[in-house]
Write a protein that holds these residues in place. Structure first.
Motif, PDB file in Angstrom:
ATOM      1  N   GLN A 163      -4.105   3.613   8.575  1.00 24.90           N
ATOM      2  CA  GLN A 163      -4.528   4.196   7.298  1.00 24.90           C
ATOM      3  C   GLN A 163      -4.004   5.956   8.191  1.00 24.90           C
ATOM      4  O   GLN A 163      -4.105   5.794   8.981  1.00 24.90           O
TER       5      GLN A 163
ATOM      6  N   SER B 283      -3.816   9.551   7.005  1.00 26.07           N
ATOM      7  CA  SER B 283      -4.600  11.061   6.204  1.00 26.07           C
ATOM      8  C   SER B 283      -3.608  12.174   6.544  1.00 26.07           C
ATOM      9  O   SER B 283      -2.837  12.199   7.631  1.00 26.07           O
TER      10      SER B 283
ATOM     11  N   TYR C  56      -3.911  -3.372   9.772  1.00 26.50           N
ATOM     12  CA  TYR C  56      -4.559  -1.899   8.735  1.00 26.50           C
ATOM     13  C   TYR C  56      -3.746  -0.339   8.892  1.00 26.50           C
ATOM     14  O   TYR C  56      -4.238  -0.278  10.309  1.00 26.50           O
TER      15      TYR C  56
ATOM     16  N   GLY D 157       1.089  -0.926   0.220  1.00 25.84           N
ATOM     17  CA  GLY D 157       0.335  -0.089   0.168  1.00 25.84           C
ATOM     18  C   GLY D 157       1.108   1.446   0.494  1.00 25.84           C
ATOM     19  O   GLY D 157       0.083   2.839  -0.122  1.00 25.84           O
TER      20      GLY D 157
ATOM     21  N   SER E 116      -5.871  -0.911  12.388  1.00 24.42           N
ATOM     22  CA  SER E 116      -6.969  -1.313  12.610  1.00 24.42           C
ATOM     23  C   SER E 116      -6.766  -2.495  12.412  1.00 24.42           C
ATOM     24  O   SER E 116      -5.465  -2.974  11.692  1.00 24.42           O
TER      25      SER E 116
ATOM     26  N   ARG F 110      -3.472   4.346   2.665  1.00 23.62           N
ATOM     27  CA  ARG F 110      -4.020   3.139   3.425  1.00 23.62           C
ATOM     28  C   ARG F 110      -2.655   1.223   3.423  1.00 23.62           C
ATOM     29  O   ARG F 110      -2.501   1.281   2.014  1.00 23.62           O
TER      30      ARG F 110
ATOM     31  N   PHE G  79      -2.830   9.488  11.803  1.00 20.84           N
ATOM     32  CA  PHE G  79      -3.231   7.789  11.064  1.00 20.84           C
ATOM     33  C   PHE G  79      -4.158   7.414  12.184  1.00 20.84           C
ATOM     34  O   PHE G  79      -3.947   7.824  13.419  1.00 20.84           O
ATOM     35  N   THR G  80      -4.914   5.625  12.125  1.00 21.93           N
ATOM     36  CA  THR G  80      -5.656   5.114  12.685  1.00 21.93           C
ATOM     37  C   THR G  80      -4.919   3.526  12.083  1.00 21.93           C
ATOM     38  O   THR G  80      -4.827   3.403  11.183  1.00 21.93           O
TER      39      THR G  80
ATOM     40  N   SER H 110      -3.428  11.122   2.015  1.00 20.40           N
ATOM     41  CA  SER H 110      -4.224  10.260   2.542  1.00 20.40           C
ATOM     42  C   SER H 110      -3.623   8.483   1.785  1.00 20.40           C
ATOM     43  O   SER H 110      -3.254   8.369   0.235  1.00 20.40           O
TER      44      SER H 110
ATOM     45  N   SER I 237      -1.511  -1.490   4.799  1.00 18.23           N
ATOM     46  CA  SER I 237      -1.989  -3.204   5.125  1.00 18.23           C
ATOM     47  C   SER I 237      -0.602  -4.261   5.391  1.00 18.23           C
ATOM     48  O   SER I 237       0.411  -3.606   4.409  1.00 18.23           O
TER      49      SER I 237
END
Length: 126
Positions: free
Chosen positions: A82, A84, A80, A8, A71, A19, A68-69, A17, A21
Motif C-alpha cells: 500500500q 500513499s 501487498y 496494481g 502486508s 495498492r 508505504f505499508t 495512493s 499486489s
C-alpha cells in the motif's frame, strides 16, 4: 513452476495512493520472507520493504517509511504494498521477490532472493 506476478501499477498524481499486489503460484511461499524492490531508470534495483518469515515484522527503506505499508495474506499466497503520499521520485518498476532468509540484513540485499516477479510500472506525475 513457482511464479510471482505483480499487479496494481499505473499512473497517479503526486500525493495519491496505489495498492500493488503480488500473487504467488506454483508453490507455497508461506515459509519465505517477501520483499518489494523498485528499479527507476538509470538506477539500480533498490530495496523498498520486506516482511520477515522469522518475525513476521516488516523493515522498510527510510525513503518510504510512514508512506508505504507491506502486508501478506498467507492463505491467499499474496503480498501487498500500500503506497500513499506518492512522490514523483517513487516512479519505478516495482517487483516482488521471495527469500529463504529471515534477517533484515539479507532481506535488504537483492542477491538473497530466490524468486522474482516481472514487475509493475508505477508512474507518479507532479
Amino acid at each position: 513452476q513457482a511464479q510471482l506476478v505483480e499487479s496494481g501499477g499505473g499512473l497517479v498524481q503526486a500525493g495519491g495512493s496505489l495498492r500493488l499486489s503480488c500473487a504467488a503460484s506454483g508453490r507455497t511461499f508461506g515459509s519465505y520472507s517477501m520483499g518489494w524492490f523498485r528499479h527507476a531508470q538509470g538506477n539500480e534495483r533498490d530495496f523498498v520493504t520486506a516482511i520477515s518469515s522469522s518475525s513476521g515484522n516488516t523493515d522498510s527503506a527510510d525513503s518510504v517509511k510512514g508512506r508505504f505499508t507491506m502486508s501478506r495474506d498467507k492463505g491467499q499466497n499474496t503480498v501487498y504494498l500500500q503506497m500513499s503520499s506518492l512522490k514523483p521520485e517513487d516512479t519505478a518498476v516495482y517487483s516482488c521477490a521471495a527469500s529463504r532468509y529471515g534477517d533484515y540484513v539479507r532481506l535488504r540485499n537483492r542477491t538473497f532472493y530466490d524468486y522474482w516477479g516481472q514487475g509493475t510500472q508505477v508512474t507518479v506525475s507532479s
